[in-house]
Design an enzyme around this catalytic site. Structure first.
Site, mmCIF file in Angstrom:
data_model
loop_
_atom_site.group_PDB
_atom_site.id
_atom_site.type_symbol
_atom_site.label_atom_id
_atom_site.label_comp_id
_atom_site.label_asym_id
_atom_site.label_seq_id
_atom_site.Cartn_x
_atom_site.Cartn_y
_atom_site.Cartn_z
ATOM 1 N N HIS A 15 1.279 8.019 -9.224
ATOM 2 C CA HIS A 15 2.134 9.188 -9.469
ATOM 3 C C HIS A 15 1.264 10.432 -9.540
ATOM 4 C CE1 HIS A 15 5.967 7.230 -9.936
ATOM 5 N NE2 HIS A 15 5.441 6.347 -10.747
ATOM 6 N N ASP B 241 0.902 -4.148 -9.812
ATOM 7 C CA ASP B 241 1.970 -3.141 -9.877
ATOM 8 C C ASP B 241 1.378 -1.735 -9.756
ATOM 9 O OD1 ASP B 241 4.422 -1.943 -9.935
ATOM 10 O OD2 ASP B 241 4.907 -2.478 -12.011
HETATM 11 O O1 DOR Z 1 6.233 1.299 -13.727
HETATM 12 C C1 DOR Z 1 6.711 1.070 -12.623
HETATM 13 N N1 DOR Z 1 6.566 1.932 -11.590
HETATM 14 N N2 DOR Z 1 7.431 -0.043 -12.465
HETATM 15 C C2 DOR Z 1 8.099 -0.291 -11.333
HETATM 16 O O2 DOR Z 1 8.686 -1.324 -11.223
HETATM 17 C C3 DOR Z 1 8.138 0.725 -10.254
HETATM 18 C C4 DOR Z 1 6.942 1.542 -10.282
HETATM 19 C C5 DOR Z 1 7.000 2.753 -9.370
HETATM 20 O O3 DOR Z 1 7.431 2.613 -8.217
HETATM 21 O O4 DOR Z 1 6.531 3.814 -9.772
#
Ligand code: DOR
Length: 437
Positions: free
Chosen positions: A314, A310
């Site tokens: 960011h 995952d």
């Molecule tokens: O923590 C997460 N970030 N969970 C997700 O399912 C999506 C992801 C994101 O796209 O940042």
């Protein structure tokens, strides 16, 4: 040996897909596995020889849950930098989620992604298409056209499809293409504005909670819909003990469900949220020790089929804010393996099970002919040192983003080489091949 050949000498060759575990050599020729044997003739002047004594040689690792942010948020990650991070993390194949901007909900975006992959990626990248247009949960995306363009699954990951009728239609439709439906299980109404697991710690830390039931409701619903439609369902990032139980029971009933767990849900509890480090904010949230224990038990007994990072890059701006305001997600490609390795060294999960969950099982889930070292197959290989100990260091990341709570953590188990179609794309002593990045 011919020029361009690669001979991997004297490693422990572990291939759970073929129940194979021997000391020996692997010869790669023209990008394919040419031979595997306890001892192959030594190379002559041409070709490259890797000394793999004391190392483990496995099929190339596969991560079916990543976010690459291209198109749209290339300041966080691009297909190029995501591929560099994947190579450094030992992954030869990844699948990228549809929550880009614009969303991968039509064949033009899918084609754009594959064009970028062809020209810029060091590794194999497969696209996952959206279930609904714009991830809005109202209208089905162009699933058939995206399938023609090459998607390997459908998902609105990042959000649940809250409309059960639409989810049923997506499942019905997916069967025509034998596409797996990957479900992000969080009831958005029940989640509300929650930012961490609901329980003792959310009360203690003064943060709004997300109950475990918000996940389990959707896991249960989607299992019922899979039973109703016969579609292949894959539950993404399972986080609770209750979900593991639901999936285990569904498998016993013969329902076509598979599941994955992430490095963070397998190794952290919501205790770590107490330092208000926004890098611990993920969706679904970090849970409690009994959940972590249930996930590990589920991984050991095969209820949890696959491991998946995952990887959710960011920017600093989206993370250096109050916990309530921060984006959900952490990067994972370059920290996944040593965290998975903890399950072996500290929690008694077998190495065979962990490697199976990183190779053959994810390949089967997305339906690609990878994940095993059969003679004649494309030579995607990962070689790691099971004994090396070191500190995780975000300054070393190839990813464009550094949002990890694991910086400075002591770990064991290091990727030594990543090989894609016979080409070394990562060598830990050289960095990423063919780039200055
Ligand atoms: O923590 C997460 N970030 N969970 C997700 O399912 C999506 C992801 C994101 O796209 O940042």
């Amino acid at each position: 040996m011919n020029s361009g050949d690669l001979l991997i000498r004297g490693g422990r060759i572990l291939d759970p897909g073929r129940n194979f575990d021997i000391e020996g050599d692997v010869l790669i020729r023209n990008g394919k596995v040419e031979a595997i044997a306890p001892s192959l003739p030594s190379m002559e002047s041409e070709g490259v020889e890797i000394d793999a004594r004391s190392l483990v040689v496995t099929p190339g690792w596969i991560d079916i849950h990543t976010h690459l942010r291209e198109p749209g948020e290339t300041h966080k990650e691009t297909i190029r930098t995501g591929s560099l991070a994947a190579a450094a993390g030992g992954f030869t194949t990844i699948a990228c989620m549809a929550n880009t901007n614009p969303v991968n909900d039509n064949s033009y975006i899918t084609t754009y992604i594959y064009q970028k992959v062809t020209s810029e990626s060091l590794i194999n990248i497969h696209a996952i298409g959206a279930i609904s247009k714009g991830l809005n949960g109202e209208e089905l995306a162009e699933i058939g056209l995206m399938w023609e363009a090459g998607i390997v699954g459908i998902s609105d990951d990042g959000k649940s499809v809250m409309n059960s009728y639409l989810m049923r239609k997506a499942m019905d439709y997916s069967k025509r293409f034998d596409l797996v439906v990957i479900s992000h299980c969080e009831d958005s109404c029940l989640k509300g504005k929650g930012v961490m697991n609901e329980g003792f710690n959310s009360a203690r830390f003064g943060l709004r909670g997300i109950p475990k039931a918000s996940e389990e409701l959707i896991v249960a619903r989607d299992i019922l819909l899979s039973e109703l439609t016969g579609a292949r369902l894959h539950i993404a990032h399972v986080s609770t003990k209750g979900s593991v139980g639901l999936i285990r029971d569904a498998k016993k009933k013969g329902i076509r469900v598979t599941a994955e767990a992430t490095p963070h849900h397998l190794t952290l509890t919501d205790d770590v949220v107490g330092n208000y480090d926004t890098n611990t904010k993920v969706a679904p949230p970090l849970r409690e020790q009994e959940d972590v224990d249930a996930l590990i038990e589920g991984l050991s007994d095969g209820t949890i089929d696959a491991l998946a990072s995952d990887h959710a890059p960011h920017s600093v701006e989206e993370k250096e804010v109050e916990y309530d305001q921060a984006a959900f997600g952490m990067v994972g490609l370059e920290t996944a393996f040593p965290l998975y390795y903890r399950l072996i060294s500290d929690r008694g999960v077998s190495l065979n099970r962990v490697i199976s969950a990183m190779t053959i099982r994810p390949a089967e889930i997305i339906g690609i002919p990878k994940g095993t070292l059969r003679v004649g197959n494309e030579a995607d290989v990962t070689i790691f040192d099971p004994n090396l100990t070191y500190k995780l260091d975000k300054a070393q990341f190839r990813s464009k983003s550094i949002n990890t709570p694991f910086h400075g953590t002591d770990v064991r188990g290091k990727v030594r080489y990543t090989i894609v179609r016979g080409k070394i794309v990562f060598d830990s002593q050289m960095g990423v091949r063919g780039t200055n990045e």
